[in-house]
Design a protein around this motif. Structure first.
Motif, PDB file in Angstrom:
ATOM      1  N   VAL A 482     -15.023  -7.969   4.141  1.00 21.99           N
ATOM      2  CA  VAL A 482     -15.839  -6.565   4.465  1.00 21.99           C
ATOM      3  C   VAL A 482     -16.862  -6.371   3.158  1.00 21.99           C
ATOM      4  O   VAL A 482     -16.414  -7.029   2.050  1.00 21.99           O
ATOM      5  CB  VAL A 482     -14.896  -5.349   4.877  1.00 21.99           C
ATOM      6  N   THR A 483     -18.097  -5.601   3.323  1.00 26.65           N
ATOM      7  CA  THR A 483     -18.788  -5.529   2.207  1.00 26.65           C
ATOM      8  C   THR A 483     -18.198  -4.355   1.246  1.00 26.65           C
ATOM      9  O   THR A 483     -18.308  -3.353   1.930  1.00 26.65           O
ATOM     10  CB  THR A 483     -20.372  -5.471   2.672  1.00 26.65           C
ATOM     11  N   ILE A 657     -11.028   6.510   4.568  1.00 27.24           N
ATOM     12  CA  ILE A 657     -10.289   5.518   4.142  1.00 27.24           C
ATOM     13  C   ILE A 657     -10.280   5.894   2.480  1.00 27.24           C
ATOM     14  O   ILE A 657      -9.109   5.760   1.807  1.00 27.24           O
ATOM     15  CB  ILE A 657     -11.180   4.168   4.235  1.00 27.24           C
ATOM     16  N   PRO A 658     -11.446   6.503   1.937  1.00 28.52           N
ATOM     17  CA  PRO A 658     -11.044   6.820   0.449  1.00 28.52           C
ATOM     18  C   PRO A 658     -10.125   8.003  -0.002  1.00 28.52           C
ATOM     19  O   PRO A 658      -9.550   7.797  -1.074  1.00 28.52           O
ATOM     20  CB  PRO A 658     -12.381   7.200   0.044  1.00 28.52           C
ATOM     21  N   GLY A 659      -9.815   8.544   1.072  1.00 26.69           N
ATOM     22  CA  GLY A 659      -9.088   9.748   0.912  1.00 26.69           C
ATOM     23  C   GLY A 659      -7.533   9.458   1.030  1.00 26.69           C
ATOM     24  O   GLY A 659      -6.344  10.346   1.135  1.00 26.69           O
ATOM     25  N   MET A 679      -8.618  -4.467   4.680  1.00 22.66           N
ATOM     26  CA  MET A 679      -9.380  -4.687   3.500  1.00 22.66           C
ATOM     27  C   MET A 679     -10.156  -3.400   2.909  1.00 22.66           C
ATOM     28  O   MET A 679     -10.266  -3.588   1.722  1.00 22.66           O
ATOM     29  CB  MET A 679     -10.288  -5.938   3.702  1.00 22.66           C
ATOM     30  N   LYS A 680     -10.605  -2.679   3.758  1.00 21.53           N
ATOM     31  CA  LYS A 680     -11.210  -1.506   3.238  1.00 21.53           C
ATOM     32  C   LYS A 680     -10.201  -0.622   2.306  1.00 21.53           C
ATOM     33  O   LYS A 680     -10.554  -0.215   1.594  1.00 21.53           O
ATOM     34  CB  LYS A 680     -12.098  -0.809   4.302  1.00 21.53           C
ATOM     35  N   PHE A 681      -9.040  -0.450   2.865  1.00 23.13           N
ATOM     36  CA  PHE A 681      -8.207   0.398   2.254  1.00 23.13           C
ATOM     37  C   PHE A 681      -7.862  -0.172   1.000  1.00 23.13           C
ATOM     38  O   PHE A 681      -7.781   0.485  -0.064  1.00 23.13           O
ATOM     39  CB  PHE A 681      -6.896   0.688   3.318  1.00 23.13           C
ATOM     40  N   VAL A 800      -7.025  -3.056  -5.680  1.00 25.34           N
ATOM     41  CA  VAL A 800      -8.397  -3.140  -5.897  1.00 25.34           C
ATOM     42  C   VAL A 800      -8.657  -4.328  -6.673  1.00 25.34           C
ATOM     43  O   VAL A 800      -9.463  -5.077  -6.271  1.00 25.34           O
ATOM     44  CB  VAL A 800      -8.767  -1.695  -6.560  1.00 25.34           C
ATOM     45  N   ALA A 801      -7.898  -4.467  -7.597  1.00 28.19           N
ATOM     46  CA  ALA A 801      -8.067  -5.804  -8.669  1.00 28.19           C
ATOM     47  C   ALA A 801      -7.950  -6.969  -7.661  1.00 28.19           C
ATOM     48  O   ALA A 801      -8.587  -7.992  -8.033  1.00 28.19           O
ATOM     49  CB  ALA A 801      -7.330  -5.770  -9.671  1.00 28.19           C
ATOM     50  N   GLY A 802      -6.964  -6.995  -6.783  1.00 30.36           N
ATOM     51  CA  GLY A 802      -6.891  -8.257  -6.121  1.00 30.36           C
ATOM     52  C   GLY A 802      -7.627  -8.205  -4.602  1.00 30.36           C
ATOM     53  O   GLY A 802      -7.447  -9.187  -3.762  1.00 30.36           O
ATOM     54  N   SER A 803      -8.627  -7.387  -4.424  1.00 29.72           N
ATOM     55  CA  SER A 803      -9.367  -7.143  -3.055  1.00 29.72           C
ATOM     56  C   SER A 803     -10.753  -8.169  -3.071  1.00 29.72           C
ATOM     57  O   SER A 803     -11.249  -8.099  -2.004  1.00 29.72           O
ATOM     58  CB  SER A 803      -9.861  -5.767  -2.903  1.00 29.72           C
TER      59      SER A 803
END
Ligand code: GPQ
Length: 829
Positions: A482-483, A657-659, A679-681, A800-803
């Motif tokens: 995903v972008t 998703i951000p929440g 992936m977005k989460f 996040v670091a592994g995304s």
């Protein structure tokens, strides 16, 4: 001559004062100009929507400049181009994404604030472009963003549906569908190309004609409609490159039915003309369910024919020998929906360009590649031969010829194994003869892609086993992505700023692998504090939205637990709801003192059900019935809330998703080809509670199994569990919560009966019962982790670091190198 033309162009450019300026003052002037002359409102009175329109038009102007330059650059340098063919694109909103990719976000924010407006408020005025159903369609949109950002010479082709995916309205807990007439308020992001049109033909007969003494079969069509191009600029981030997404609309053809006019039946002729427009009118709202309807087939061919005419015309403008086609053109089939392209290109090359069949076939196979998004054979598209033969008689002949040649070749390789031959045939024999679109796409493409490693393994072992054994080298997988531009930069500005601050660079926006740098700070308590603040801000936004939508007030201290995606039995939203009932039941039976140790939860579910999918609709109703019971139970209070978010779409996803603290991905192992929501989460620091399915397996490889909550049967166990049938061991708690639903504890006893039947012992195809115990354990583990904030935040940072691997930039680069053989082509400044 050329010199003269250039001089003229230069004079015009000077008259225009060069390119548009992007300082705040120039932006204000342009916006006000559009208020006055485009929106035609007085500069002293325009509302937020009109301000949004004017603002968008000023952005559009800037997009057009780059889009022009990119295309003249490609025209001049003639790189190999990719054409991405997809019947669905879920673009969502464009404004924020565009100004961010253009790199003029701050200037716009300042310009607007000087005019007394707030950028974010105006951005909220935009409606979604929802020309697609779910994951497949949003993937196309993410991939276009990556193609533009990575400077690949690509075009997207799609259909300009006038009605996008239906709006979901909930009345008394039931889903109702309302038409999404999204063009009502105008669409500033498209450019109508009235002169870019093609005739698309249907019906008629096939006749034999003489070409230089040789007999040729050619199509004499009976009806024709016109395809009109609407171009949508797709800006890359950190580059001038701006690609084109060309969407076709059907218009009545001027050649249509002239006879009728002459016979005096004027009114009926006009009415007949209007029928043409119905072709691109409405998006089919079912994913993975192909019904063999004529209109759908018409849409597919309309799309294929217009796109290929356009592509071949462009090719012929620059090259004069079809031998060069595979060096200059890659055609990608996004699922089987556009796979009539294979027959169409054969018709063009053989019937119109008079190439020999074998030569044409070699070219076609080299040009096409194909990605499949489904796992199960039943999900594969079929077209009744009768239907195809009447709508596209010549194409049916071509398909038979393709199949005949393929069968002959196959017999030479495998002998007369009739079972295998009939499984692999493009034509399915039986009471109703069908064309198997997947078989066609595999035979006519040089590469077949799965969307995750596990997906490809499944295809090799089951669905496409025969083909894999025949052509192992054809099969590849490209794990979806995903972008991060849309899913972090646009939708989570606070997290975006935090990441850039701690990495000391914004380079991760073009190179997501750099996110691994966050691992260096995973123990830093200052970092933790800021991380926590960001999540808090996003939870606040989400809580406000929930209250506005449903009237339910939720506590920010609760764990926000989210499952948002299309409603499907295999995605097991029912499992989630049964888990919530279990949680409620436990709370009710719990000693008051023990309740103090309970982690409060806000369970959030959202998603659309296909209009004809009864069981999915019942799941939505059950969610509302359970929510009503729990949310109105004063005894429970903030310990548990359940909310259904209506009309889930791209812009709602950007908020939800951000929440989220936790997100659920519950598909029965082996059923989700990839899954991209997860992936977005992951990119937004939400922890996953998931089965080992599709892309999750690869997420685990990146972040480690300690950093998510895994549960459920593994792929290789599923078949055996199903065989056990009624002898399967089902936990007592499962029987108990199911009984509560059956007994009418949440009302609608009769209505929910057929839903409950789907998971009854022995009939529980998706294994909710046998996975229930392990699901509850994973939920308990999530609760336990949530009360250790340090631990939770670390897991969140490491997510996040592994995304980085799940950026569509990585996916697109793999496609470019391994499938399409295209190279970046960067338009100079
Ligand atoms: N997908 Cl076959 C759709 O969204 N619609 C479809 O009709 C089919 C697949 C999804 C698939 O279920 C997900 O697992 C994938 O992540 C997604 O396509 C993109 O590949």
């Amino acid at each position: 001559g050329v010199g003269e033309r250039r001089a003229k162009a230069e004079r015009m450019f000077t008259l225009m004062d060069g390119f548009l300026k992007n300082d705040p003052l120039s932006l204000q002037k342009d916006i006000l100009n559009h208020v006055e002359y485009t929106v035609a409102r007085s500069r002293f009175s325009f509302d937020d929507f009109e301000a949004y329109q004017a603002l968008s038009h000023s952005v559009r102007d800037r997009l057009i400049e780059r889009w022009h330059d990119t295309h003249s650059y490609f025209k001049r340098t003639k790189p190999k181009r990719l054409y991405f063919l997809s019947l669905e694109f879920l673009m969502g909103r464009s404004l924020s994404n565009s100004v961010i990719n253009l790199g003029i976000q701050d200037q716009y924010a300042e310009a607007l604030s000087q005019l007394g407006f707030e950028f974010e408020v105006l951005a909220e005025q935009e409606g979604d472009a929802a020309l697609g159903n779910g994951g497949l369609a949003r993937l196309s949109a993410c991939q276009m963003d990556s193609l533009a950002t990575l400077d690949y010479p690509a075009w997207g082709y799609g259909l300009r549906y006038e009605y996008g995916l239906f709006r979901q309205v909930i009345v008394d807990g039931f889903q109702h569908e309302q038409p999404d007439y999204w063009l009502n308020f105008g669409n500033p992001w498209e450019i109508e190309r009235i002169h870019v049109t093609y005739e698309v033909k249907f019906y008629g007969t096939v006749e034999e004609i003489d070409v230089n003494g040789e007999k040729h079969r050619v199509w004499v069509p009976g009806e024709s409609v016109e395809a009109v191009a609407y171009d949508n600029p797709i800006p890359g981030y950190g580059t001038r490159n701006t690609l084109n997404l060309r969407l076709w609309a059907a218009k009545p053809s001027n050649k249509f039915d002239l006879e009728a006019y002459n016979t005096g039946d004027y009114i009926n002729s006009v009415v007949n003309r209007q029928r043409a427009e119905t072709i691109s009118n409405v998006l089919y709202p079912d994913d993975r369910n192909h019904q063999g309807k004529e209109l759908r087939l018409k849409q597919q061919y309309f799309f294929v024919s217009a796109s290929l005419q356009d592509i071949i015309r462009r090719f012929k403008e620059a090259h004069n020998n079809f031998d060069e086609l595979p060096d200059k053109v890659a055609l990608h089939l996004n699922d089987t929906h556009p796979s009539l392209s294979i027959a169409e290109i054969m018709r063009i090359l053989v019937d119109e360009e008079h190439l020999g069949w074998n030569k044409a076939w070699d070219i076609a196979c080299e040009v096409f590649s194909f990605t499949t998004h489904t796992v199960v054979a039943e999900g594969l598209e079929k077209i009744p031969v009768d239907l195809l033969g009447s709508l596209l008689p010549r194409h049916l002949e071509i398909l038979y010829q393709i199949n005949f040649n393929f069968m002959e070749e196959l017999k030479k390789k495998i002998g007369l194994d009739y079972n295998r031959l009939s499984r692999m045939s493009i034509v399915e024999e039986g009471a109703v003869k069908n064309i198997r679109m997947a078989n066609l796409a595999i035979v006519g493409s040089h590469i077949v892609n799965g969307v995750s490693k596990l997906h490809l393994d499944t295809l090799k072992m089951t669905t496409f086993k025969d083909f894999y054994e025949l052509w192992p080298e054809k099969f590849q997988f490209k794990t979806n992505g995903v972008t991060q531009r849309r899913w972090i930069v646009v939708s989570n500005p606070s997290l975006c700023a935090l990441i850039s601050k701690w990495l000391g660079t914004e380079a991760w926006i073009r190179n997501a692998d750099l996110l691994t740098g966050l691992r260096d700070h995973v123990d830093n308590t200052n970092f933790h504090q800021e991380w926590k603040m960001v999540k808090r801000i996003n939870k606040m936004r989400l809580a406000e939205y929930i209250e506005a939508m449903s009237g339910v007030k939720v506590s920010l201290d609760a764990m926000f637990d989210v499952q948002v995606k299309r409603i499907h039995e295999y995605k097991r939203q029912f499992l989630n709801i049964l888990g919530i009932i279990h949680r409620y039941d436990c709370l009710k039976n719990m000693d008051k003192n023990d309740r103090r140790n309970v982690v409060p939860r806000v369970c959030i579910i959202g998603g659309k059900a296909a209009p004809g999918y009864e069981i999915a609709k019942k799941i939505i109703k059950l969610c509302h019935s359970v929510a009503e019971k729990i949310n109105n139970d004063a005894d429970i209070g903030d310990l548990l809330k359940l909310v259904f978010i209506p009309d889930y779409n791209v812009s709602v996803a950007e908020l939800v998703i951000p929440g989220a603290d936790l997100s659920q991905h519950l598909s029965t192992a082996g059923h989700e080809a990839s899954g991209t929501g997860s992936m977005k989460f992951l990119m937004n620091g939400c922890l996953l509670l998931a089965t080992a399915d599709g892309s999750t397996v690869e997420i685990i490889e990146e972040i480690g199994s300690d950093n998510l909550f895994l549960f459920g049967a593994k792929v290789q166990e599923v078949a055996e569990l199903r065989e056990k049938g009624s002898t399967l061991k089902i936990p007592l708690q499962f029987a108990r919560v199911l009984r509560m639903v059956r007994d009418g504890y949440f009302g609608y006893k009769e209505y929910f009966k057929s839903l409950c039947d789907t998971v009854e012992i022995g009939k529980d195809f998706y294994l909710l019962g046998s996975d229930f115990g392990s699901y509850l354990e994973a939920q308990a583990a999530a609760d336990k982790a949530f009360v250790e904030p340090e631990k939770w935040i670390k897991m969140s940072i490491l997510s996040v670091a592994g995304s980085g691997r799940f950026s569509s930039d990585r996916t697109i680069q793999e496609y470019a190198e391994r499938t399409w053989k295209i190279v970046p082509s960067r338009c100079p400044l």
